[in-house]
Design a protein around this motif. Structure first.
Motif, PDB file in Angstrom:
ATOM      1  N   TRP A  60     -42.241  -1.212  10.695  1.00  0.00           N
ATOM      2  CA  TRP A  60     -42.196  -0.989   9.243  1.00  0.00           C
ATOM      3  C   TRP A  60     -41.222  -1.963   8.597  1.00  0.00           C
ATOM      4  CZ3 TRP A  60     -38.475   0.127   5.645  1.00  0.00           C
ATOM      5  CH2 TRP A  60     -38.925   0.557   4.384  1.00  0.00           C
ATOM      6  N   LEU A  61     -40.057  -2.134   9.220  1.00  0.00           N
ATOM      7  CA  LEU A  61     -39.048  -3.037   8.679  1.00  0.00           C
ATOM      8  C   LEU A  61     -39.507  -4.493   8.755  1.00  0.00           C
ATOM      9  CD1 LEU A  61     -36.164  -3.469   7.591  1.00  0.00           C
ATOM     10  CD2 LEU A  61     -35.385  -3.541   9.972  1.00  0.00           C
ATOM     11  N   LEU A  62     -39.963  -4.918   9.931  1.00  0.00           N
ATOM     12  CA  LEU A  62     -40.383  -6.307  10.107  1.00  0.00           C
ATOM     13  C   LEU A  62     -41.656  -6.613   9.322  1.00  0.00           C
ATOM     14  CD1 LEU A  62     -39.731  -6.792  13.937  1.00  0.00           C
ATOM     15  CD2 LEU A  62     -38.315  -7.559  12.019  1.00  0.00           C
ATOM     16  N   GLY A  63     -42.537  -5.624   9.217  1.00  0.00           N
ATOM     17  CA  GLY A  63     -43.762  -5.813   8.447  1.00  0.00           C
ATOM     18  C   GLY A  63     -43.489  -5.975   6.966  1.00  0.00           C
ATOM     19  N   SER A  64     -42.527  -5.226   6.445  1.00  0.00           N
ATOM     20  CA  SER A  64     -42.137  -5.373   5.038  1.00  0.00           C
ATOM     21  C   SER A  64     -41.540  -6.751   4.790  1.00  0.00           C
ATOM     22  CB  SER A  64     -41.122  -4.283   4.661  1.00  0.00           C
ATOM     23  OG  SER A  64     -41.687  -2.996   4.817  1.00  0.00           O
ATOM     24  N   LEU A  65     -40.755  -7.229   5.754  1.00  0.00           N
ATOM     25  CA  LEU A  65     -40.180  -8.563   5.644  1.00  0.00           C
ATOM     26  C   LEU A  65     -41.269  -9.635   5.707  1.00  0.00           C
ATOM     27  CD1 LEU A  65     -37.565 -10.252   5.487  1.00  0.00           C
ATOM     28  CD2 LEU A  65     -37.502 -10.208   7.998  1.00  0.00           C
ATOM     29  N   ALA A  66     -42.222  -9.462   6.621  1.00  0.00           N
ATOM     30  CA  ALA A  66     -43.323 -10.424   6.745  1.00  0.00           C
ATOM     31  C   ALA A  66     -44.162 -10.457   5.473  1.00  0.00           C
ATOM     32  CB  ALA A  66     -44.195 -10.064   7.946  1.00  0.00           C
ATOM     33  N   TYR A  67     -44.392  -9.297   4.876  1.00  0.00           N
ATOM     34  CA  TYR A  67     -45.145  -9.241   3.612  1.00  0.00           C
ATOM     35  C   TYR A  67     -44.447 -10.060   2.537  1.00  0.00           C
ATOM     36  CZ  TYR A  67     -46.976  -7.328  -0.762  1.00  0.00           C
ATOM     37  OH  TYR A  67     -47.517  -7.191  -2.016  1.00  0.00           O
TER      38      TYR A  67
ATOM     39  N   ARG B 135     -50.352 -13.195   2.768  1.00  0.00           N
ATOM     40  CA  ARG B 135     -50.434 -12.141   1.763  1.00  0.00           C
ATOM     41  C   ARG B 135     -51.522 -12.466   0.745  1.00  0.00           C
ATOM     42  NH1 ARG B 135     -45.456 -12.494  -0.215  1.00  0.00           N
ATOM     43  NH2 ARG B 135     -46.012 -13.569  -2.139  1.00  0.00           N
ATOM     44  N   ARG B 136     -51.590 -13.730   0.361  1.00  0.00           N
ATOM     45  CA  ARG B 136     -52.609 -14.162  -0.608  1.00  0.00           C
ATOM     46  C   ARG B 136     -54.021 -13.974  -0.035  1.00  0.00           C
ATOM     47  NH1 ARG B 136     -55.544 -18.731  -2.349  1.00  0.00           N
ATOM     48  NH2 ARG B 136     -55.103 -19.795  -0.385  1.00  0.00           N
ATOM     49  N   VAL B 137     -54.209 -14.319   1.234  1.00  0.00           N
ATOM     50  CA  VAL B 137     -55.509 -14.146   1.886  1.00  0.00           C
ATOM     51  C   VAL B 137     -55.910 -12.679   1.874  1.00  0.00           C
ATOM     52  CG1 VAL B 137     -56.707 -14.246   4.111  1.00  0.00           C
ATOM     53  CG2 VAL B 137     -55.353 -16.200   3.330  1.00  0.00           C
TER      54      VAL B 137
ATOM     55  N   LEU C 157     -62.331  -8.994  -3.172  1.00  0.00           N
ATOM     56  CA  LEU C 157     -63.756  -9.196  -2.964  1.00  0.00           C
ATOM     57  C   LEU C 157     -64.443  -7.927  -2.464  1.00  0.00           C
ATOM     58  CD1 LEU C 157     -63.617 -12.714  -1.259  1.00  0.00           C
ATOM     59  CD2 LEU C 157     -64.418 -12.214  -3.577  1.00  0.00           C
ATOM     60  N   CYS C 158     -63.767  -7.172  -1.610  1.00  0.00           N
ATOM     61  CA  CYS C 158     -64.387  -5.993  -0.993  1.00  0.00           C
ATOM     62  C   CYS C 158     -64.204  -4.722  -1.811  1.00  0.00           C
ATOM     63  CB  CYS C 158     -63.823  -5.790   0.410  1.00  0.00           C
ATOM     64  SG  CYS C 158     -64.211  -7.128   1.559  1.00  0.00           S
ATOM     65  N   PHE C 159     -63.104  -4.646  -2.565  1.00  0.00           N
ATOM     66  CA  PHE C 159     -62.818  -3.460  -3.370  1.00  0.00           C
ATOM     67  C   PHE C 159     -62.471  -3.889  -4.800  1.00  0.00           C
ATOM     68  CE2 PHE C 159     -61.710  -2.237   1.004  1.00  0.00           C
ATOM     69  CZ  PHE C 159     -62.475  -1.084   1.148  1.00  0.00           C
ATOM     70  N   PRO C 160     -63.456  -4.380  -5.548  1.00  0.00           N
ATOM     71  CA  PRO C 160     -63.176  -4.909  -6.889  1.00  0.00           C
ATOM     72  C   PRO C 160     -62.639  -3.863  -7.861  1.00  0.00           C
ATOM     73  CG  PRO C 160     -65.551  -4.727  -6.502  1.00  0.00           C
ATOM     74  CD  PRO C 160     -64.890  -4.489  -5.191  1.00  0.00           C
ATOM     75  N   ASP C 161     -62.885  -2.592  -7.599  1.00  0.00           N
ATOM     76  CA  ASP C 161     -62.401  -1.539  -8.497  1.00  0.00           C
ATOM     77  C   ASP C 161     -60.961  -1.121  -8.178  1.00  0.00           C
ATOM     78  OD1 ASP C 161     -64.861  -1.491  -9.779  1.00  0.00           O
ATOM     79  OD2 ASP C 161     -65.672   0.035  -8.430  1.00  0.00           O
ATOM     80  N   MET C 162     -60.414  -1.609  -7.117  1.00  0.00           N
ATOM     81  CA  MET C 162     -59.041  -1.267  -6.742  1.00  0.00           C
ATOM     82  C   MET C 162     -58.071  -2.062  -7.608  1.00  0.00           C
ATOM     83  SD  MET C 162     -57.270  -1.583  -2.944  1.00  0.00           S
ATOM     84  CE  MET C 162     -58.467  -0.473  -2.185  1.00  0.00           C
ATOM     85  N   SER C 163     -57.036  -1.399  -8.105  1.00  0.00           N
ATOM     86  CA  SER C 163     -56.060  -2.090  -8.948  1.00  0.00           C
ATOM     87  C   SER C 163     -55.226  -3.054  -8.119  1.00  0.00           C
ATOM     88  CB  SER C 163     -55.146  -1.084  -9.636  1.00  0.00           C
ATOM     89  OG  SER C 163     -54.277  -0.474  -8.695  1.00  0.00           O
ATOM     90  N   LEU C 164     -54.597  -4.015  -8.790  1.00  0.00           N
ATOM     91  CA  LEU C 164     -53.745  -4.970  -8.099  1.00  0.00           C
ATOM     92  C   LEU C 164     -52.589  -4.259  -7.397  1.00  0.00           C
ATOM     93  CD1 LEU C 164     -52.922  -7.846  -7.384  1.00  0.00           C
ATOM     94  CD2 LEU C 164     -51.749  -8.002  -9.598  1.00  0.00           C
ATOM     95  N   ALA C 165     -52.013  -3.258  -8.048  1.00  0.00           N
ATOM     96  CA  ALA C 165     -50.904  -2.520  -7.431  1.00  0.00           C
ATOM     97  C   ALA C 165     -51.363  -1.824  -6.147  1.00  0.00           C
ATOM     98  CB  ALA C 165     -50.342  -1.506  -8.416  1.00  0.00           C
ATOM     99  N   GLU C 166     -52.566  -1.259  -6.168  1.00  0.00           N
ATOM    100  CA  GLU C 166     -53.102  -0.599  -4.980  1.00  0.00           C
ATOM    101  C   GLU C 166     -53.373  -1.607  -3.870  1.00  0.00           C
ATOM    102  OE1 GLU C 166     -55.606   3.212  -6.683  1.00  0.00           O
ATOM    103  OE2 GLU C 166     -56.420   1.200  -7.025  1.00  0.00           O
ATOM    104  N   ARG C 167     -53.885  -2.779  -4.245  1.00  0.00           N
ATOM    105  CA  ARG C 167     -54.156  -3.806  -3.238  1.00  0.00           C
ATOM    106  C   ARG C 167     -52.863  -4.283  -2.597  1.00  0.00           C
ATOM    107  NH1 ARG C 167     -58.168  -5.670  -7.094  1.00  0.00           N
ATOM    108  NH2 ARG C 167     -56.836  -7.399  -7.777  1.00  0.00           N
ATOM    109  N   LYS C 168     -51.822  -4.477  -3.391  1.00  0.00           N
ATOM    110  CA  LYS C 168     -50.536  -4.926  -2.849  1.00  0.00           C
ATOM    111  C   LYS C 168     -49.957  -3.890  -1.882  1.00  0.00           C
ATOM    112  CE  LYS C 168     -49.063  -8.038  -6.567  1.00  0.00           C
ATOM    113  NZ  LYS C 168     -48.055  -8.284  -7.641  1.00  0.00           N
TER     114      LYS C 168
ATOM    115  N   PHE D  80     -49.637  -5.385   6.806  1.00  0.00           N
ATOM    116  CA  PHE D  80     -48.646  -6.207   7.488  1.00  0.00           C
ATOM    117  C   PHE D  80     -47.860  -5.362   8.494  1.00  0.00           C
ATOM    118  CE2 PHE D  80     -49.164  -9.676   4.468  1.00  0.00           C
ATOM    119  CZ  PHE D  80     -48.727 -10.784   5.176  1.00  0.00           C
ATOM    120  N   GLN D  81     -47.472  -4.167   8.107  1.00  0.00           N
ATOM    121  CA  GLN D  81     -46.712  -3.299   8.999  1.00  0.00           C
ATOM    122  C   GLN D  81     -47.529  -2.925  10.233  1.00  0.00           C
ATOM    123  OE1 GLN D  81     -45.864  -0.298   6.112  1.00  0.00           O
ATOM    124  NE2 GLN D  81     -44.142  -1.414   5.210  1.00  0.00           N
ATOM    125  N   HIS D  82     -48.816  -2.644  10.014  1.00  0.00           N
ATOM    126  CA  HIS D  82     -49.701  -2.341  11.144  1.00  0.00           C
ATOM    127  C   HIS D  82     -49.850  -3.545  12.064  1.00  0.00           C
ATOM    128  CE1 HIS D  82     -51.128   1.708  10.444  1.00  0.00           C
ATOM    129  NE2 HIS D  82     -51.490   1.438   9.206  1.00  0.00           N
TER     130      HIS D  82
END
Length: 288
Positions: free
Chosen positions: A24-31, A38-40, A47-58, A65-67
């Protein structure tokens, strides 16, 4: 690389919850630091979830990243922890879909998409059944040797080089009717690919699942590996009926449609950091 292996060997001694906390810690740092990855991931989600908000996607990509970091940290468990520990960590559901077919002398292809628990799931799977696996050699020789050795740890896996022919795969499958563990859900470039919808976007997709199933006269059994808290679940699904057909493109779309359903169930656990839409049809602009 020896230092990395030593760290992974030591990490395997930790309880899974502590490995998760470190991830969780290293994944947050990697993000925060891995701007391009992150951009990819955010483009893939758009492209896959166009109805998802930017905040939800982030938020989803941060969890992804954590996973992914946790997947990397768990390699030590896969390679060096006891088989008993892995058995206790992974709950297996519906293995009979494969064992029943093998008992009848039937060949099986396991459609095994890239979810973050796929490595642990494969090591658990190989304790129950022999496997045929396609292997791509790594540029780093030490890493290549360790991955190859790890996949052979139960002396129950027939490894075929990606450069070998379909005939080599089918020959290996027919040794003890070993199921072929197949992961065709990434962009391998335009060669031998079809452009098939993945969610609502054309994606270069290898149609090998349909073609190999037809050549080998094999049944297709989907398998999904999930992370559930600090444990894992490996679920086998019923063999696909009326598959393959004479329509390779329709068969390939069926594969993607099944995968989409599973992704919607655990969206943060798919391989979103891979450039799934890198290859584009002629005349279409690039996404990345």
């Amino acid at each position: 690389m020896k230092i990395v292996f030593a760290l992974l060997w030591l990490l395997r001694l930790l309880p899974m919850w502590l490995i998760g906390a470190l991830a969780w810690l290293l994944g947050s740092l990697a993000y925060a630091l891995a701007r391009e990855r992150r951009r990819v991931g955010l483009i893939n989600l758009r492209l896959c979830f166009p109805d998802m908000s930017l905040a939800e996607r982030k938020l989803l990509i941060r969890r992804n990243f954590q996973h992914m970091i946790r997947l990397a940290l768990e390699y030590g468990v896969c390679w060096w922890s006891s088989a008993e520990r892995i058995r206790k960590l992974v709950t297996v559901k519906n293995l009979h879909y494969v064992t029943d077919l093998r008992a009848k002398g039937e060949d099986v292809i396991l459609f095994y998409p890239h979810f973050v628990a796929f490595e642990m799931g494969a090591y658990r799977m190989n304790q129950d059944i022999p496997l045929v696996s396609v292997y791509s050699h790594q540029k780093n020789r030490e890493l290549d040797a360790q991955i190859y050795k790890g996949r052979q740890r139960y002396d129950n896996c027939y490894i075929v080089s990606r450069q070998e022919s379909l005939r080599s795969i089918i020959k290996a499958m027919r040794q003890d009717h070993a199921p072929f563990l197949y992961l065709p859900d990434q962009d391998f470039g335009p060669r031998d690919s079809l452009f098939v919808k993945f969610f609502d976007t054309d994606a270069a997709t290898i149609p090998g699942l349909s073609r190999i199933a037809k050549l080998a006269k094999a049944h297709v059994v989907p398998v999904i590996a999930r992370r559930v808290g600090n444990r894992f679940e490996l679920e086998y699904y019923p063999p696909w009926e009326n598959y393959p057909t004479d329509d390779v493109e329709a068969d390939t779309r069926r594969m993607n449609a099944f995968l989409e359903e599973r992704i919607r169930e655990i969206p943060d656990q798919y391989f979103w950091l891979h450039k799934r839409f890198k290859t584009r049809p002629a005349g279409q602009p690039r996404f990345y």
